[in-house]
Design an enzyme around this catalytic site. Structure first.
Site, PDB file in Angstrom:
ATOM      1  N   ASN A  20       0.873  -1.177   0.000  1.00  0.00           N
ATOM      2  CA  ASN A  20       0.000   0.000   0.000  1.00  0.00           C
ATOM      3  C   ASN A  20       0.910   1.228   0.000  1.00  0.00           C
ATOM      4  O   ASN A  20       1.499   1.565   1.028  1.00  0.00           O
ATOM      5  CB  ASN A  20      -0.918  -0.027   1.228  1.00  0.00           C
ATOM      6  N   CYS A  80       0.926   6.537   0.871  1.00  0.00           N
ATOM      7  CA  CYS A  80       1.311   7.258   2.093  1.00  0.00           C
ATOM      8  C   CYS A  80       2.588   8.038   1.802  1.00  0.00           C
ATOM      9  O   CYS A  80       3.347   7.687   0.906  1.00  0.00           O
ATOM     10  CB  CYS A  80       1.562   6.280   3.231  1.00  0.00           C
ATOM     11  N   GLY A 123     -16.862   3.468  -3.329  1.00  0.00           N
ATOM     12  CA  GLY A 123     -18.236   3.085  -3.658  1.00  0.00           C
ATOM     13  C   GLY A 123     -18.597   3.431  -5.096  1.00  0.00           C
ATOM     14  O   GLY A 123     -17.757   3.906  -5.875  1.00  0.00           O
ATOM     15  N   GLY A 183     -13.232  -0.562  -7.437  1.00  0.00           N
ATOM     16  CA  GLY A 183     -13.741   0.804  -7.326  1.00  0.00           C
ATOM     17  C   GLY A 183     -15.236   0.778  -7.604  1.00  0.00           C
ATOM     18  O   GLY A 183     -15.651   0.860  -8.752  1.00  0.00           O
TER      19      GLY A 183
HETATM   20  O1  RRO Z   1      -6.848   3.204   6.998  1.00  0.00           O
HETATM   21  C1  RRO Z   1      -7.287   4.041   6.182  1.00  0.00           C
HETATM   22  O2  RRO Z   1      -7.812   5.111   6.542  1.00  0.00           O
HETATM   23  C2  RRO Z   1      -7.232   3.812   4.735  1.00  0.00           C
HETATM   24  C3  RRO Z   1      -6.168   3.223   4.058  1.00  0.00           C
HETATM   25 BR1  RRO Z   1      -4.678   2.558   4.935  1.00  0.00          BR
HETATM   26  C4  RRO Z   1      -6.216   3.100   2.652  1.00  0.00           C
HETATM   27  O3  RRO Z   1      -5.291   2.600   1.970  1.00  0.00           O
HETATM   28  N1  RRO Z   1      -7.297   3.588   2.001  1.00  0.00           N
HETATM   29  C5  RRO Z   1      -8.331   4.151   2.660  1.00  0.00           C
HETATM   30  O4  RRO Z   1      -9.302   4.575   2.027  1.00  0.00           O
HETATM   31  N2  RRO Z   1      -8.299   4.261   4.015  1.00  0.00           N
END
Ligand code: RRO
Length: 312
Positions: free
Chosen positions: A141, A144, A230, A256
């Site tokens: 992921n 970030c 959504g 998605g």
């Molecule tokens: O945990 C989250 O708020 C979060 C993550 Br890690 C993500 O990759 N995508 C998302 O919509 N929420």
């Protein structure tokens, strides 16, 4: 567990392959959208007998434990929702000790999603998770910021390539890169990931969004902003899947706003090898199996539908 239709015989054959891992079909869950451990507590062994997905993707874990964002964490929008969960998790050690043994009991291959605040952290996670026999694949992921560069890893092709080059030697297991839609050119990010050793890409993560408190005008969500998911994002996701699939040879896992077999077939027609169900599982925890059944029926000879043609 709500009644789940039986998969059709073609969906039961187990001939589908993703990155060399044999799956009974092409429908996964989106990371963080189905808590299999809580579902097992709620539904008991019925969950295992009729598991909604063909592979299970864990909620993203980080090296250190995290509390997640302050509430509120959700906002409902027309045809979607914004989440600001903030990655609550037990950290690597807690995950390996507590969650992994439970997830290993699921009747489908396990994909563990990991996020690092820098390349070294990501490499530690990939090395430690990748050596566990219970884990079939890893998902990176990359939505970030890299604390070393300040750049969102997955929004920038060069950052993504550097991350892949750093983690690739840490495991021989398939690495799926989860792409963010909040990038100028997701196709370029996907191509960079492929060149640096990714085995597959998955997309889309959520689109950045915001909601305001109706009375105060202040941000509603504890994390101020969040991720929109959504049906509201399905057309955007479909376009990005098509754009990415035209740029890479590795399998594309499309997601998605998928809420029916027809939607899943559309993502496959756009170039996805497999699909993932996310927000729809909050409404109906059995949605994954229903969508798999609908997709298999669409794929029968003589019907309009998509037969997986890539990465199988
Ligand atoms: O945990 C989250 O708020 C979060 C993550 Br890690 C993500 O990759 N995508 C998302 O919509 N929420």
């Amino acid at each position: 567990m709500p009644a789940i239709p039986d998969p059709t015989p073609s969906a039961r054959q187990g001939t589908f392959e993703l990155c060399g891992v044999s799956l009974r079909g092409p429908v996964l869950n989106g990371s963080g959208t189905f808590d299999a451990i809580a579902a097992r507590r709620a539904f008991g062994d019925a969950l295992l007998e009729r598991f909604p997905f063909d592979a299970f993707v864990s909620k993203t874990i980080t090296l250190e434990p995290r509390q997640g964002n302050a509430p509120p964490r959700l906002w409902e929008t027309p045809a979607g929702m914004i989440n600001s969960i903030g990655l609550p998790n037990k950290g690597l050690d807690g995950f390996l000790a507590t969650d992994l043994p439970e997830l290993a009991q699921l009747p489908v291959p396990l994909v563990v999603s990991v996020m690092g605040l820098g390349r070294d952290e990501l490499a530690r996670l990939v090395g430690a998770v990748g050596e566990r026999d219970e884990v079939s694949m890893l998902e990176l992921n990359v939505s970030c910021p890299n604390v070393e560069t300040g750049l969102i890893m997955g929004a920038d092709p060069a950052e993504t390539a550097l991350a892949l080059e750093r983690v690739r030697p840490e495991t021989a297991k398939p690495l799926i890169v989860k792409l963010t839609p909040n990038a100028t050119d997701p196709g370029a990010v996907a191509a960079a990931a492929e060149s640096a050793g990714a085995d597959a890409v998955s997309l889309v993560n959520t689109l950045k969004g915001m909601a305001l408190h109706p009375e105060t005008g202040e941000p509603w969500l504890g994390g101020r902003t969040g991720g929109l998911s959504g049906p509201a994002i399905r057309a955007i996701a479909l376009e990005q899947v098509a754009a990415v699939a035209s740029r890479v040879e590795i399998p594309v896992i499309g997601m998605g706003g998928i809420a029916s077999g027809r939607h899943a077939a559309d993502f496959m027609a756009a170039g996805a090898s497999a699909v993932a169900v996310g927000t729809e599982s909050f409404r109906d925890p059995a949605a994954g199996r229903r969508i798999a059944t609908e997709l298999a029926e669409l794929s029968l000879p003589g019907r309009r539908g998509a037969t997986p043609s890539r990465g199988v």
